[in-house]
Scaffold this motif. Structure first.
Motif, PDB file in Angstrom:
ATOM      1  N   LEU A   1      -6.221   1.734  -8.242  1.00  0.00           N
ATOM      2  CA  LEU A   1      -7.284   1.951  -7.258  1.00  0.00           C
ATOM      3  C   LEU A   1      -8.199   0.736  -7.150  1.00  0.00           C
ATOM      4  O   LEU A   1      -8.679   0.399  -6.054  1.00  0.00           O
ATOM      5  N   ALA A   2      -8.419   0.065  -8.278  1.00  0.00           N
ATOM      6  CA  ALA A   2      -9.207  -1.176  -8.232  1.00  0.00           C
ATOM      7  C   ALA A   2      -8.477  -2.225  -7.397  1.00  0.00           C
ATOM      8  O   ALA A   2      -9.096  -2.953  -6.602  1.00  0.00           O
ATOM      9  N   GLY A   3      -7.158  -2.306  -7.566  1.00  0.00           N
ATOM     10  CA  GLY A   3      -6.373  -3.248  -6.764  1.00  0.00           C
ATOM     11  C   GLY A   3      -6.414  -2.903  -5.285  1.00  0.00           C
ATOM     12  O   GLY A   3      -6.544  -3.789  -4.427  1.00  0.00           O
ATOM     13  N   ILE A   4      -6.321  -1.600  -4.971  1.00  0.00           N
ATOM     14  CA  ILE A   4      -6.393  -1.177  -3.571  1.00  0.00           C
ATOM     15  C   ILE A   4      -7.748  -1.549  -2.972  1.00  0.00           C
ATOM     16  O   ILE A   4      -7.835  -2.002  -1.823  1.00  0.00           O
ATOM     17  N   ALA A   5      -8.814  -1.385  -3.756  1.00  0.00           N
ATOM     18  CA  ALA A   5     -10.155  -1.734  -3.265  1.00  0.00           C
ATOM     19  C   ALA A   5     -10.242  -3.220  -2.915  1.00  0.00           C
ATOM     20  O   ALA A   5     -10.887  -3.605  -1.923  1.00  0.00           O
TER      21      ALA A   5
ATOM     22  N   LEU B   1       0.813  -1.204   0.000  1.00  0.00           N
ATOM     23  CA  LEU B   1       0.000   0.000   0.000  1.00  0.00           C
ATOM     24  C   LEU B   1       0.854   1.265   0.000  1.00  0.00           C
ATOM     25  O   LEU B   1       0.502   2.266  -0.628  1.00  0.00           O
ATOM     26  N   THR B   2       1.989   1.232   0.666  1.00  0.00           N
ATOM     27  CA  THR B   2       2.888   2.381   0.615  1.00  0.00           C
ATOM     28  C   THR B   2       3.616   2.445  -0.717  1.00  0.00           C
ATOM     29  O   THR B   2       3.973   3.521  -1.187  1.00  0.00           O
TER      30      THR B   2
ATOM     31  N   PRO C   1      -2.332 -14.364   2.320  1.00  0.00           N
ATOM     32  CA  PRO C   1      -3.351 -13.518   1.688  1.00  0.00           C
ATOM     33  C   PRO C   1      -4.398 -14.344   0.957  1.00  0.00           C
ATOM     34  O   PRO C   1      -4.097 -15.403   0.407  1.00  0.00           O
ATOM     35  N   ASP C   2      -5.652 -13.866   0.983  1.00  0.00           N
ATOM     36  CA  ASP C   2      -6.704 -14.568   0.267  1.00  0.00           C
ATOM     37  C   ASP C   2      -6.632 -14.229  -1.223  1.00  0.00           C
ATOM     38  O   ASP C   2      -5.811 -13.419  -1.664  1.00  0.00           O
ATOM     39  N   LEU C   3      -7.501 -14.844  -2.013  1.00  0.00           N
ATOM     40  CA  LEU C   3      -7.457 -14.655  -3.466  1.00  0.00           C
ATOM     41  C   LEU C   3      -7.744 -13.210  -3.859  1.00  0.00           C
ATOM     42  O   LEU C   3      -7.155 -12.689  -4.820  1.00  0.00           O
ATOM     43  N   TRP C   4      -8.652 -12.543  -3.126  1.00  0.00           N
ATOM     44  CA  TRP C   4      -8.954 -11.146  -3.434  1.00  0.00           C
ATOM     45  C   TRP C   4      -7.726 -10.272  -3.223  1.00  0.00           C
ATOM     46  O   TRP C   4      -7.419  -9.390  -4.034  1.00  0.00           O
ATOM     47  N   SER C   5      -7.015 -10.503  -2.128  1.00  0.00           N
ATOM     48  CA  SER C   5      -5.811  -9.717  -1.855  1.00  0.00           C
ATOM     49  C   SER C   5      -4.733  -9.991  -2.893  1.00  0.00           C
ATOM     50  O   SER C   5      -4.032  -9.069  -3.339  1.00  0.00           O
ATOM     51  N   LEU C   6      -4.581 -11.260  -3.276  1.00  0.00           N
ATOM     52  CA  LEU C   6      -3.589 -11.588  -4.299  1.00  0.00           C
ATOM     53  C   LEU C   6      -3.906 -10.894  -5.618  1.00  0.00           C
ATOM     54  O   LEU C   6      -3.013 -10.377  -6.301  1.00  0.00           O
ATOM     55  N   ALA C   7      -5.196 -10.878  -5.977  1.00  0.00           N
ATOM     56  CA  ALA C   7      -5.600 -10.184  -7.205  1.00  0.00           C
ATOM     57  C   ALA C   7      -5.321  -8.688  -7.091  1.00  0.00           C
ATOM     58  O   ALA C   7      -4.844  -8.051  -8.045  1.00  0.00           O
ATOM     59  N   GLY C   8      -5.612  -8.120  -5.915  1.00  0.00           N
ATOM     60  CA  GLY C   8      -5.343  -6.703  -5.705  1.00  0.00           C
ATOM     61  C   GLY C   8      -3.862  -6.383  -5.778  1.00  0.00           C
ATOM     62  O   GLY C   8      -3.454  -5.371  -6.364  1.00  0.00           O
ATOM     63  N   ILE C   9      -3.025  -7.245  -5.181  1.00  0.00           N
ATOM     64  CA  ILE C   9      -1.570  -7.057  -5.229  1.00  0.00           C
ATOM     65  C   ILE C   9      -1.083  -7.068  -6.673  1.00  0.00           C
ATOM     66  O   ILE C   9      -0.271  -6.228  -7.089  1.00  0.00           O
ATOM     67  N   ALA C  10      -1.593  -8.019  -7.465  1.00  0.00           N
ATOM     68  CA  ALA C  10      -1.184  -8.117  -8.870  1.00  0.00           C
ATOM     69  C   ALA C  10      -1.585  -6.856  -9.638  1.00  0.00           C
ATOM     70  O   ALA C  10      -0.801  -6.330 -10.449  1.00  0.00           O
TER      71      ALA C  10
ATOM     72  N   ILE D   1       0.713  -3.795  -8.470  1.00  0.00           N
ATOM     73  CA  ILE D   1       2.077  -3.879  -8.995  1.00  0.00           C
ATOM     74  C   ILE D   1       2.080  -3.623 -10.504  1.00  0.00           C
ATOM     75  O   ILE D   1       2.920  -2.875 -11.019  1.00  0.00           O
ATOM     76  N   GLY D   2       1.127  -4.221 -11.216  1.00  0.00           N
ATOM     77  CA  GLY D   2       1.050  -4.002 -12.660  1.00  0.00           C
ATOM     78  C   GLY D   2       0.813  -2.548 -13.012  1.00  0.00           C
ATOM     79  O   GLY D   2       1.429  -2.010 -13.937  1.00  0.00           O
ATOM     80  N   SER D   3      -0.060  -1.880 -12.265  1.00  0.00           N
ATOM     81  CA  SER D   3      -0.346  -0.471 -12.549  1.00  0.00           C
ATOM     82  C   SER D   3       0.847   0.418 -12.240  1.00  0.00           C
ATOM     83  O   SER D   3       1.128   1.375 -12.978  1.00  0.00           O
ATOM     84  N   CYS D   4       1.571   0.109 -11.171  1.00  0.00           N
ATOM     85  CA  CYS D   4       2.761   0.897 -10.835  1.00  0.00           C
ATOM     86  C   CYS D   4       3.850   0.722 -11.899  1.00  0.00           C
ATOM     87  O   CYS D   4       4.542   1.686 -12.263  1.00  0.00           O
ATOM     88  N   LEU D   5       4.000  -0.494 -12.404  1.00  0.00           N
ATOM     89  CA  LEU D   5       4.979  -0.721 -13.469  1.00  0.00           C
ATOM     90  C   LEU D   5       4.580   0.021 -14.737  1.00  0.00           C
ATOM     91  O   LEU D   5       5.446   0.502 -15.479  1.00  0.00           O
ATOM     92  N   LEU D   6       3.266   0.155 -14.969  1.00  0.00           N
ATOM     93  CA  LEU D   6       2.796   0.883 -16.145  1.00  0.00           C
ATOM     94  C   LEU D   6       3.214   2.346 -16.091  1.00  0.00           C
ATOM     95  O   LEU D   6       3.524   2.957 -17.123  1.00  0.00           O
TER      96      LEU D   6
END
Length: 293
Positions: free
Chosen positions: A131-135, A99-100, A259-268, A271-276
């Motif tokens: 933001l979708a990942g953070i949600a 998150l940071t 982490p649950d599946l929702w958190s894993l999806a959010g993490i992905a 990270i993908g958006s930050c790399l973009l």
């Protein structure tokens, strides 16, 4: 000096590992020590490590003509530290670290408002994806403590982005070492105030955790500086996100965090958006190494 991509990658991964261990120490200390004390000792230990530089450089090392810029930069940095350490105290390690690390999502828009620098075309879609990942990580509707801690962690990313823009605003006249010094000095003074109400004498294990916070966070910053001095920022950026992997492994090993599946999806997604957001920077060969948040 020519770029050394392999050397830069090694330093970046080592920095990510050190920062993940530093975050682990924050979480370990938070079991018996309030976040206000952890923030204070993080700043104090970092300031102590700056003393040799201060003594060697003399008055010229700390003399500045833009104290207001240092105040703004330090204010955002202190808010970010408080939010980050609070998130580490209440969330799984990997999620709090991530998150940071959302800072690249917000920096282009803060730079636009503050410095008038128009963000690249990729900034808006990257921010929406992030933001979708953070949600997904925040998961509204879960326990109030968890959701609020995740929101505070995300706000620490916004504050960290503002701190980085503050650094950019004064970096034309202020070297990185002076920016770090004033941040640590102001942080030590300001974060000492709440200790009057929140002080708890640390136990021996807590002192070890606190020393680890200062040592590994500072070591990680030095390694990251070496990384950005060895290779372009766009190449180094993706490697810094290995900190999330290290944090996840440490959280699982020490506290059984999975982490649950929702958190894993959010993490992905995050990270993908930050790399973009790093794609427009590929043409830039060098940038100043990041300083303390």
């Amino acid at each position: 000096m020519a770029d050394d991509l392999r050397r830069g990658a090694v330093f970046a991964v080592a920095a990510a590992a050190a920062m993940a261990v530093g975050a682990t120490c924050v979480k370990g200390a938070s079991a018996t020590v309030p976040s206000t004390m952890i923030v204070f000792f993080r700043a104090l230990f970092g300031l102590m490590l700056m003393l040799p530089w201060l003594i060697r450089g003399g008055r010229q090392a700390w003399r500045t003509q833009c104290i207001d810029g240092h105040i703004w930069r330090s204010a955002f940095g202190i808010v970010s530290m408080y939010g980050y350490f609070h998130a580490l105290s209440h969330l799984p390690l990997a999620e709090a670290v991530l998150l940071t690390y959302t800072m690249p999502l917000f920096a282009p828009f803060i730079g636009w408002l503050w410095l008038g620098e128009r963000p690249p075309n990729s900034a808006l879609p990257a921010a929406l994806i992030g933001l979708a990942g953070i949600a997904l990580i925040v998961k509204p509707g879960t326990t109030e403590l968890t959701s609020s801690a995740a929101l505070i962690g995300a706000l620490s990313g916004v504050s960290a982005a503002a701190a980085m823009i503050g650094i950019r605003r004064i970096s034309n006249t202020e070297p990185a070492s002076r920016i770090v010094f004033y941040f640590l000095l102001m942080s030590t003074v300001i974060t000492a105030t709440p200790l009057h109400w929140t002080w708890q004498t640390p136990t021996a294990p807590a002192w070890l955790w606190l020393l680890g916070v200062g040592a590994f966070a500072t070591g990680g910053q030095l390694l990251l500086t070496r990384a950005y001095g060895s290779a372009p920022a766009a190449f180094i950026g993706p490697f810094t996100y290995t900190a999330v992997i290290f944090a996840g492994a440490l959280g699982w090993a020490l506290w059984g965090e999975t982490p649950d599946l929702w958190s894993l999806a959010g993490i992905a997604l995050v990270i993908g958006s930050c790399l973009l957001t790093l794609l427009p920077g590929r043409s830039r060969r060098r940038v100043d190494a990041p300083t303390e948040v």
